[in-house]
Structure formats: structure tokens, C-alpha cells
Design a protein around this motif. Structure first.
Motif, PDB file in Angstrom:
ATOM      1  N   LYS A 189       0.880  -1.040  -0.016  1.00 24.59           N
ATOM      2  CA  LYS A 189      -0.003   0.019   0.128  1.00 24.59           C
ATOM      3  C   LYS A 189       0.853   1.142   0.068  1.00 24.59           C
ATOM      4  O   LYS A 189       0.397   2.368  -0.629  1.00 24.59           O
ATOM      5  CB  LYS A 189      -0.819  -0.087   1.118  1.00 24.59           C
ATOM      6  N   ASP A 190       2.135   1.119   0.478  1.00 22.87           N
ATOM      7  CA  ASP A 190       2.926   2.257   0.762  1.00 22.87           C
ATOM      8  C   ASP A 190       3.554   2.673  -0.624  1.00 22.87           C
ATOM      9  O   ASP A 190       4.192   3.538  -0.879  1.00 22.87           O
ATOM     10  CB  ASP A 190       3.960   1.981   1.698  1.00 22.87           C
ATOM     11  N   ASN A 191       3.472   1.807  -1.817  1.00 22.57           N
ATOM     12  CA  ASN A 191       4.108   2.091  -3.150  1.00 22.57           C
ATOM     13  C   ASN A 191       3.120   3.042  -3.804  1.00 22.57           C
ATOM     14  O   ASN A 191       2.130   2.604  -3.965  1.00 22.57           O
ATOM     15  CB  ASN A 191       4.396   0.933  -3.909  1.00 22.57           C
ATOM     16  N   LYS A 192       3.503   4.199  -3.947  1.00 26.81           N
ATOM     17  CA  LYS A 192       2.965   5.136  -4.645  1.00 26.81           C
ATOM     18  C   LYS A 192       3.393   5.471  -5.974  1.00 26.81           C
ATOM     19  O   LYS A 192       4.716   6.279  -6.086  1.00 26.81           O
ATOM     20  CB  LYS A 192       2.822   6.361  -3.776  1.00 26.81           C
ATOM     21  N   PHE A 193       2.626   4.964  -7.216  1.00 23.79           N
ATOM     22  CA  PHE A 193       3.265   5.655  -8.464  1.00 23.79           C
ATOM     23  C   PHE A 193       1.951   5.479  -9.454  1.00 23.79           C
ATOM     24  O   PHE A 193       1.143   4.899  -8.794  1.00 23.79           O
ATOM     25  CB  PHE A 193       4.386   4.583  -8.776  1.00 23.79           C
ATOM     26  N   ASN A 194       1.928   6.203 -10.303  1.00 23.64           N
ATOM     27  CA  ASN A 194       0.905   5.970 -11.406  1.00 23.64           C
ATOM     28  C   ASN A 194       1.348   4.929 -12.608  1.00 23.64           C
ATOM     29  O   ASN A 194       2.481   4.680 -12.784  1.00 23.64           O
ATOM     30  CB  ASN A 194       0.376   7.216 -12.107  1.00 23.64           C
ATOM     31  N   LEU A 219      -6.777   2.410  -5.035  1.00 24.14           N
ATOM     32  CA  LEU A 219      -6.276   2.284  -6.310  1.00 24.14           C
ATOM     33  C   LEU A 219      -7.471   2.473  -7.328  1.00 24.14           C
ATOM     34  O   LEU A 219      -8.418   1.709  -7.262  1.00 24.14           O
ATOM     35  CB  LEU A 219      -5.630   0.722  -6.490  1.00 24.14           C
ATOM     36  N   LEU A 220      -7.023   3.296  -8.210  1.00 24.62           N
ATOM     37  CA  LEU A 220      -8.139   3.701  -9.462  1.00 24.62           C
ATOM     38  C   LEU A 220      -7.754   3.642 -10.491  1.00 24.62           C
ATOM     39  O   LEU A 220      -6.577   3.593 -10.998  1.00 24.62           O
ATOM     40  CB  LEU A 220      -8.474   5.260  -8.861  1.00 24.62           C
ATOM     41  N   VAL A 221      -8.557   3.135 -11.629  1.00 29.72           N
ATOM     42  CA  VAL A 221      -8.107   2.860 -12.881  1.00 29.72           C
ATOM     43  C   VAL A 221      -9.370   4.105 -13.549  1.00 29.72           C
ATOM     44  O   VAL A 221     -10.334   3.917 -13.430  1.00 29.72           O
ATOM     45  CB  VAL A 221      -8.651   1.694 -13.616  1.00 29.72           C
ATOM     46  N   ALA A 238      -5.085  14.827  -6.048  1.00 27.40           N
ATOM     47  CA  ALA A 238      -5.044  14.315  -4.550  1.00 27.40           C
ATOM     48  C   ALA A 238      -4.669  12.793  -4.576  1.00 27.40           C
ATOM     49  O   ALA A 238      -4.753  12.287  -3.423  1.00 27.40           O
ATOM     50  CB  ALA A 238      -6.565  14.516  -4.216  1.00 27.40           C
ATOM     51  N   ARG A 239      -4.194  12.205  -5.496  1.00 30.15           N
ATOM     52  CA  ARG A 239      -4.049  10.867  -5.707  1.00 30.15           C
ATOM     53  C   ARG A 239      -2.512  10.674  -5.920  1.00 30.15           C
ATOM     54  O   ARG A 239      -1.981  11.363  -6.400  1.00 30.15           O
ATOM     55  CB  ARG A 239      -4.763  10.162  -6.793  1.00 30.15           C
ATOM     56  N   LYS A 240      -2.226   9.496  -5.515  1.00 30.56           N
ATOM     57  CA  LYS A 240      -0.565   8.993  -5.774  1.00 30.56           C
ATOM     58  C   LYS A 240      -0.440   7.594  -6.315  1.00 30.56           C
ATOM     59  O   LYS A 240       0.484   7.135  -6.562  1.00 30.56           O
ATOM     60  CB  LYS A 240       0.125   9.034  -4.463  1.00 30.56           C
ATOM     61  N   ARG A 241      -1.782   7.075  -6.542  1.00 35.23           N
ATOM     62  CA  ARG A 241      -1.747   5.541  -7.029  1.00 35.23           C
ATOM     63  C   ARG A 241      -2.755   5.521  -8.114  1.00 35.23           C
ATOM     64  O   ARG A 241      -4.155   5.103  -7.725  1.00 35.23           O
ATOM     65  CB  ARG A 241      -1.892   4.536  -6.120  1.00 35.23           C
ATOM     66  N   THR A 242      -2.693   5.777  -9.394  1.00 34.68           N
ATOM     67  CA  THR A 242      -3.641   5.750 -10.351  1.00 34.68           C
ATOM     68  C   THR A 242      -3.106   5.065 -11.886  1.00 34.68           C
ATOM     69  O   THR A 242      -2.034   5.399 -12.127  1.00 34.68           O
ATOM     70  CB  THR A 242      -4.284   7.184 -10.933  1.00 34.68           C
ATOM     71  N   ILE A 243      -4.114   4.127 -12.161  1.00 36.44           N
ATOM     72  CA  ILE A 243      -3.801   3.649 -13.656  1.00 36.44           C
ATOM     73  C   ILE A 243      -4.651   4.155 -14.600  1.00 36.44           C
ATOM     74  O   ILE A 243      -5.822   4.454 -14.724  1.00 36.44           O
ATOM     75  CB  ILE A 243      -4.153   2.114 -13.371  1.00 36.44           C
ATOM     76  N   LYS A 288       2.933  11.282 -12.599  1.00 41.26           N
ATOM     77  CA  LYS A 288       3.587  11.191 -11.168  1.00 41.26           C
ATOM     78  C   LYS A 288       4.094   9.627 -11.076  1.00 41.26           C
ATOM     79  O   LYS A 288       3.115   8.477 -11.223  1.00 41.26           O
ATOM     80  CB  LYS A 288       2.590  11.208  -9.942  1.00 41.26           C
ATOM     81  N   GLY A 289       5.420   9.143 -11.130  1.00 37.86           N
ATOM     82  CA  GLY A 289       5.870   8.154 -10.740  1.00 37.86           C
ATOM     83  C   GLY A 289       5.904   7.109 -11.989  1.00 37.86           C
ATOM     84  O   GLY A 289       5.926   5.854 -11.772  1.00 37.86           O
ATOM     85  N   ILE A 290       5.347   7.593 -13.219  1.00 37.30           N
ATOM     86  CA  ILE A 290       5.225   6.289 -14.221  1.00 37.30           C
ATOM     87  C   ILE A 290       6.531   5.979 -14.920  1.00 37.30           C
ATOM     88  O   ILE A 290       6.451   5.065 -15.385  1.00 37.30           O
ATOM     89  CB  ILE A 290       4.205   7.075 -15.382  1.00 37.30           C
ATOM     90  N   GLN A 291       7.671   6.255 -14.499  1.00 34.82           N
ATOM     91  CA  GLN A 291       9.032   5.796 -14.800  1.00 34.82           C
ATOM     92  C   GLN A 291       8.882   4.277 -14.641  1.00 34.82           C
ATOM     93  O   GLN A 291       8.612   4.089 -13.432  1.00 34.82           O
ATOM     94  CB  GLN A 291      10.076   6.518 -14.456  1.00 34.82           C
ATOM     95  N   GLY A 292       8.845   3.489 -15.533  1.00 35.32           N
ATOM     96  CA  GLY A 292       9.182   2.060 -15.410  1.00 35.32           C
ATOM     97  C   GLY A 292       7.848   1.397 -15.220  1.00 35.32           C
ATOM     98  O   GLY A 292       7.592   0.357 -15.195  1.00 35.32           O
ATOM     99  N   HIS A 293       6.841   2.183 -15.250  1.00 36.67           N
ATOM    100  CA  HIS A 293       5.287   1.828 -15.220  1.00 36.67           C
ATOM    101  C   HIS A 293       4.463   2.195 -16.433  1.00 36.67           C
ATOM    102  O   HIS A 293       3.359   2.529 -16.067  1.00 36.67           O
ATOM    103  CB  HIS A 293       4.765   2.261 -13.860  1.00 36.67           C
ATOM    104  N   ILE A 294       4.920   2.071 -17.534  1.00 32.54           N
ATOM    105  CA  ILE A 294       4.171   2.055 -18.903  1.00 32.54           C
ATOM    106  C   ILE A 294       4.155   1.057 -19.592  1.00 32.54           C
ATOM    107  O   ILE A 294       4.873   0.323 -19.754  1.00 32.54           O
ATOM    108  CB  ILE A 294       5.123   3.472 -19.569  1.00 32.54           C
ATOM    109  N   ILE A 295       3.079   0.955 -19.843  1.00 31.14           N
ATOM    110  CA  ILE A 295       2.675  -0.404 -20.972  1.00 31.14           C
ATOM    111  C   ILE A 295       2.014   0.292 -22.008  1.00 31.14           C
ATOM    112  O   ILE A 295       1.265   0.982 -22.179  1.00 31.14           O
ATOM    113  CB  ILE A 295       1.703  -1.389 -20.371  1.00 31.14           C
TER     114      ILE A 295
END
Length: 268
Positions: free
Chosen positions: A115-120, A189-191, A221-226, A250-257
Motif C-alpha cells: 500500500k505504501d508504493n505510490k506511483f501511477n 487504487l483507481l483506474v 489528490a491521488r498518488k496511485r492511479t492507472i 507521477k511516478g510512471i517511470q518504469g510503469h508504462i505499458i
């Protein structure tokens, strides 16, 4: 009744021994069940109370997890109801690109379990390649396997704004801008599915002020969104202002598909 009570007292009096409890300093009692042993009533009472407390905590966790898991089914807004059945197991890769996308989505889901992992996460590419399927699969994995209960929500962006606009004529509508903004900012966690479809088919045209203001209020207001979108980086920049795009990234480096024309349209 008094005789019974006296007999019970006499029974335990006769079983009292001189040996003292090392913790409480009181006399111990000899019992034969489940085996012959010496017990301290105060220690036994504390053990029972601790067990009750622990069981209460575990029950509260179960209730909290159940309530969190229900969010995905109860509050999600879908336009493609086939997505209800989507998961990692029924995503069928048919080339290197889709195999890589599946593996990356699984890894991202694993990261979101903490839960503490915060990235989009950004899932982009041409329509019909499985972006929404993978996004829903990530949510379901987190919903089912997170040790700490997490609320997950899947929102079709176009349908979200359609319902918000319909609510303008009804003050108590559950899909009011305020209600939806609060819901979308609070879930763990939101999509946001198919971002860009809510604005215009003209990808060079900026989204309306209302759409940008609402999306900014949510993403800021968010830190975890897909986010899934058919738009590329240039089209996103043309449609949304810089502040909003920076919140998406926010934090999408390495989290792009990313899907390309190498992958066939599943819908065909």
C-alpha cells in the motif's frame, strides 16, 4: 443452589497447592484436563481475554477487507461489461508485445500490493489491444491478494462525465461532481479507463475547462492511479494542460505499458 456453590468452592479449595504463580504470586491449582498440570486462574483469565481481543481484531480485519473488496463490484462504472470477467489468466498473449505487456502488468500489480508504493501507471496504444483488460486484472489482483485491505475502483472516464453532467438537474444525485470526486480521491487504487474519450474526437482540441478541472481535482489528490488511453504523449499534451499532464505522470517511470499495431485488434 447454595449447596452447589459450596461444593464447587470446596472442590477448588481441595485442589489448591502451596506453589505460587511466578507472575501474580497467588496459589496455583491442580487440574487433570486436558492433562495433569498446575494453573493460575489470573494467568488463565488474561490468556482468555487476550484471545478474545485478538479474535476481535481479526474479525475487524475480515469485515474491513470485505467492505474494501466490495468497492470494485459496487461502485465501478463500466461501459464494456465483458470486463467483469477480465483477469490475468484469461488475457491471452499472441506475440512478444502482448507477452511483455502481461508480464509487466503482473509486476506492477505485485508492486501495488504494498500500500505504501505510490506511483501511477500509464497503459497506452491503439484501441482493442487489451489495455482495459490488463488494468482490470491489476485491480483484481490487488483486490484479492493484498494483505492489507485496499479499495479498488474501475471508472470509464467517458461514462463518468456523462453521469456527472446528467446530475446537474438533480441536487441529490449520487453521481454529482462532488460525490464522484470524493469517491475517486479516497479509493486506494483507481483506474481511469480510456482517458481522452470524454473530451472530443478531435485530438488537437483542448478538453473543456470543466473536464480538466474535475480531472485535476482527482489526480492532484491521488498518488496511485492507472490510466488507459488511446492518446500518445503529444495528443495528451494537446488535449490537457501542463499541470494536469504532470499529475498523470507521477511516478510512471518504469510503469508504462504500450501497445502498437504489432498487436492485432482483439475485438475483431
Amino acid at each position: 443452589m447454595q449447596n452447589v456453590s459450596n461444593k464447587i468452592n470446596d472442590y477448588w479449595f481441595n485442589r489448591r497447592v502451596d506453589e505460587k504463580c511466578e507472575i501474580h504470586g497467588c496459589n496455583l491449582y491442580k487440574v487433570d484436563f486436558p492433562e495433569e498440570q498446575l494453573i493460575c486462574w489470573k494467568c488463565l483469565s488474561e490468556t482468555v481475554e487476550t484471545r478474545k481481543k485478538n479474535e476481535g481484531v481479526e474479525f475487524s480485519k475480515i469485515i474491513k477487507k470485505r467492505k474494501s473488496k466490495d468497492v470494485l463490484k459496487r461502485d465501478s462504472i463500466l461501459t464494456d461489461y465483458d470486463l467483469k470477467a477480465a483477469n490475468f489468466n484469461n488475457f491471452k498473449p499472441n506475440n512478444d508485445e502482448t507477452t511483455e505487456a502481461l508480464n509487466k502488468a503482473r509486476n506492477i500489480a505485485g508492486e501495488y500490493l504494498v500500500k505504501d508504493n505510490k506511483f501511477n501507471t500509464l497503459i497506452t496504444g491503439v484501441p482493442g489491444r487489451g489495455k482495459s483488460h490488463l488494468a482490470m486484472s491489476i485491480l483484481k489482483a490487488v483486490n484479492d491478494y493484498s494483505d492489507e485491505p485496499q479499495s479498488c475502483l474501475f471508472i470509464s472516464t467517458d461514462e463518468l462525465f456523462r453521469r456527472i453532467k446528467e446530475s446537474f438537474n438533480y441536487a441529490d444525485n449520487k453521481y454529482s461532481e462532488g460525490n464522484m470526486t470524493r469517491l475517486l480521491t479516497k479509493v486506494d487504487l483507481l483506474v481511469l479507463d480510456d482517458l481522452g474519450s470524454e473530451s472530443s474526437m478531435n485530438r488537437d482540441k483542448a478538453a473543456s475547462d470543466f473536464v480538466q478541472r474535475t480531472l485535476f481535482g482527482i489526480l492532484n489528490a491521488r498518488k496511485r492511479t492507472i490510466i488507459t488511453t488511446n492518446l500518445n504523449a503529444i495528443e495528451l499534451s494537446n488535449m490537457y494542460n501542463d499541470k494536469l499532464v504532470s499529475r498523470m505522470e507521477k511516478g510512471i517511470q518504469g510503469h508504462i505499458i504500450k501497445f502498437t499495431d504489432k498487436t492485432e485488434d482483439y475485438r475483431k
